[in-house]
Scaffold this motif. Sequence first.
Motif, PDB file in Angstrom:
ATOM      1  N   GLY A 120       0.822  -1.211   0.000  1.00 37.43           N
ATOM      2  CA  GLY A 120       0.000   0.000   0.000  1.00 37.43           C
ATOM      3  C   GLY A 120       0.852   1.256   0.000  1.00 37.43           C
ATOM      4  N   SER A 121       1.943   1.230   0.735  1.00 39.78           N
ATOM      5  CA  SER A 121       2.829   2.403   0.782  1.00 39.78           C
ATOM      6  C   SER A 121       3.415   2.678  -0.601  1.00 39.78           C
ATOM      7  CB  SER A 121       3.966   2.177   1.779  1.00 39.78           C
ATOM      8  OG  SER A 121       3.478   1.997   3.081  1.00 39.78           O
ATOM      9  N   GLU A 122       3.893   1.634  -1.242  1.00 37.28           N
ATOM     10  CA  GLU A 122       4.449   1.815  -2.594  1.00 37.28           C
ATOM     11  C   GLU A 122       3.367   2.291  -3.565  1.00 37.28           C
ATOM     12  OE1 GLU A 122       7.951  -1.622  -2.491  1.00 37.28           O
ATOM     13  OE2 GLU A 122       6.379  -1.732  -3.999  1.00 37.28           O
ATOM     14  N   TYR A 153      -4.347   7.428   7.254  1.00 35.03           N
ATOM     15  CA  TYR A 153      -3.159   6.574   7.138  1.00 35.03           C
ATOM     16  C   TYR A 153      -3.024   6.112   5.700  1.00 35.03           C
ATOM     17  CZ  TYR A 153       0.566   3.318   8.108  1.00 35.03           C
ATOM     18  OH  TYR A 153       1.785   2.684   8.109  1.00 35.03           O
ATOM     19  N   HIS A 154      -1.897   6.456   5.084  1.00 33.15           N
ATOM     20  CA  HIS A 154      -1.664   6.022   3.710  1.00 33.15           C
ATOM     21  C   HIS A 154      -0.360   5.250   3.548  1.00 33.15           C
ATOM     22  CE1 HIS A 154      -5.232   8.100   2.359  1.00 33.15           C
ATOM     23  NE2 HIS A 154      -4.811   9.230   2.871  1.00 33.15           N
ATOM     24  N   GLY A 155       0.302   4.922   4.673  1.00 34.36           N
ATOM     25  CA  GLY A 155       1.508   4.115   4.577  1.00 34.36           C
ATOM     26  C   GLY A 155       2.684   4.753   5.286  1.00 34.36           C
ATOM     27  N   SER A 156       3.838   4.107   5.160  1.00 35.97           N
ATOM     28  CA  SER A 156       4.989   4.465   5.995  1.00 35.97           C
ATOM     29  C   SER A 156       6.218   4.922   5.229  1.00 35.97           C
ATOM     30  CB  SER A 156       5.371   3.254   6.853  1.00 35.97           C
ATOM     31  OG  SER A 156       5.210   3.556   8.211  1.00 35.97           O
TER      32      SER A 156
HETATM   33  N1  PXG Z   1      -3.363   2.858   2.917  1.00 40.35           N
HETATM   34  C1  PXG Z   1      -4.168   2.452   3.913  1.00 40.35           C
HETATM   35  C2  PXG Z   1      -5.568   2.945   3.968  1.00 40.35           C
HETATM   36  C3  PXG Z   1      -3.686   1.569   4.882  1.00 40.35           C
HETATM   37  O1  PXG Z   1      -4.488   1.168   5.873  1.00 40.35           O
HETATM   38  C4  PXG Z   1      -1.561   1.568   3.738  1.00 40.35           C
HETATM   39  C5  PXG Z   1      -2.097   2.437   2.806  1.00 40.35           C
HETATM   40  C6  PXG Z   1      -0.136   1.140   3.572  1.00 40.35           C
HETATM   41  O2  PXG Z   1      -0.064  -0.188   3.195  1.00 40.35           O
HETATM   42  P1  PXG Z   1       1.266  -1.055   3.477  1.00 40.35           P
HETATM   43  O3  PXG Z   1       1.008  -2.300   2.702  1.00 40.35           O
HETATM   44  O4  PXG Z   1       2.410  -0.299   2.936  1.00 40.35           O
HETATM   45  O5  PXG Z   1       1.382  -1.231   4.960  1.00 40.35           O
HETATM   46  C7  PXG Z   1      -2.367   1.104   4.784  1.00 40.35           C
HETATM   47  C8  PXG Z   1      -1.778   0.160   5.790  1.00 40.35           C
HETATM   48  C9  PXG Z   1      -2.607  -0.346  11.851  1.00 40.35           C
HETATM   49  C10 PXG Z   1      -1.900  -0.499  10.554  1.00 40.35           C
HETATM   50  O6  PXG Z   1      -1.903  -0.327  12.868  1.00 40.35           O
HETATM   51  C11 PXG Z   1      -2.553  -0.207   9.381  1.00 40.35           C
HETATM   52  C12 PXG Z   1      -1.848  -0.327   8.175  1.00 40.35           C
HETATM   53  C13 PXG Z   1      -0.538  -0.763   8.175  1.00 40.35           C
HETATM   54  C14 PXG Z   1       0.087  -1.060   9.367  1.00 40.35           C
HETATM   55  C15 PXG Z   1      -0.583  -0.915  10.563  1.00 40.35           C
HETATM   56  O7  PXG Z   1      -3.822  -0.222  11.890  1.00 40.35           O
HETATM   57  N2  PXG Z   1      -2.484   0.028   7.014  1.00 40.35           N
END
Ligand code: PXG
Length: 460
Positions: A120-122, A153-156
């Motif tokens: 999701g981050s990528e 939240y859109h990623g890290s």
């Molecule tokens: N967009 C949304 C809406 C997400 O929830 C990401 C992008 C990023 O995806 P990746 O695959 O890069 O992690 C997310 C990820 C939590 C938690 O603590 C939620 C996410 C990731 C890690 C922890 O609720 N969502």
Amino acid sequence: MPLPTSTSELRALDAAHHLHPFSDMKSLNAEGARVIVRAEGVWLEDSYGSRILDGMSGLWCVNVGYGRTEIVEAVRAQMMELPYYNTFFKTTHKPAIELAAKLAELTPPQFNKVFFTGSGSESNDTVIRMVRRYFDIKQQPTKKIIISRRNAYHGSTVGAASLGGMAPMHAQGGLPIPDIVHIAQPYWWGEARQGETPDEFGLRTARALESTIDALGEDRIAAFIAEPVQGAGGVIVPPPTYWPEIARICRERDILFISDEVICGFGRTGKWFGCETFDTHPDILVMAKGITSGYMPLGAVMVADRVAETLLEGGDFNHGYTYSGHPAACAAAIANLDIMINEKIVERVADDVGPYLAARWRALAEHPLVGEAPMIGMVGALELTPDKIGRTKFPDVGKVGTLARDFSFQNGLVMRAVRDRLIIAPPLTISHGEIDELVARARKTLDDTYGTLKRQGWVA
Ligand code: PXG
């Protein structure tokens, strides 16, 4: 060195070498991480042999549940045939072709093209570059700003965390990057004025998008990005007036609308995509998690025809990842989507388990500790409060949430705590009996938490 078998030795080795995401490593190492050893259906098993109901689908991703041999077999077969090849230099492969076509079929009609990523981050980093590239090609290079929302939240990664509206993330590493602007989130319980109805609040919050476009100048705005329901921000389900107003604004203005479907996509809200549940009409869909039910890492960006046509006119898009369209990950996604289709999982969420869970979950709002208990599809929250009527918060935000989260684990249920909000997003395949079990454990968790708070004088 063979891996030790005892939990204490595994924990010691983990503490010695493994840095965990979003963790205070000093205190985690002192406490010792819980070791999960296997899972089946909606049940996790830890190294002590305890069975725990996974109310979070791993991390909002294991939509079809654990132990799906169809996915395992598909990945195995793909790995035997072609474990890896890239899609960069005039090459492609069958799993990427098949999945791209399948996604075009499953998504709303304006979507026919996909860019694959690893997460999701990528995907969101891809989106930042893609929307700016789109307006460059259209000879509107001043359109660079992406409007997002606080607590999104859109990623890290650097780009995705900048798009996100998490203040503690921005506080580390010099974020956000330039040209990202955050407006209010549609969190009625936490942010509405005294006496403001959810409908009034929904409209006011949506119109912040319009006033921000006007204040900054439409010629500088490229896009608006939002999760249909903010997930990691606490399962913020917007008031009914919010999305129609946002959709109107996006329609009237020359900006792109990006729906981040990483959590809401693939059935979570009772339709294939959250944008369908809320009847918005995005130009870009961001996907990950449920696309493979977490069995393999994969992300995707779906692009609407009008955007794709421009991008295609623009020549090279200098962007891509080694694992864009990874064959084994695509094979996992195809098998996962076949399960979703064959077992009518989205319909099941809409007509059966979703309403069944919602009715029982919403009844928890009567508990003295619960301010609101929203649930849409199979994602919900419990807002914990010392004062249901006045909508006040506990003084040390997060402490009560963590206490409740720890009780929940003891009670054999994984719930996540965001501030003082408990969250669930169980596998979409959960049975009625398991839902009864989940709700009973959540209720016990509320009772345990309430009892402790009473003894400590935190509630009357
Ligand atoms: N967009 C949304 C809406 C997400 O929830 C990401 C992008 C990023 O995806 P990746 O695959 O890069 O992690 C997310 C990820 C939590 C938690 O603590 C939620 C996410 C990731 C890690 C922890 O609720 N969502």
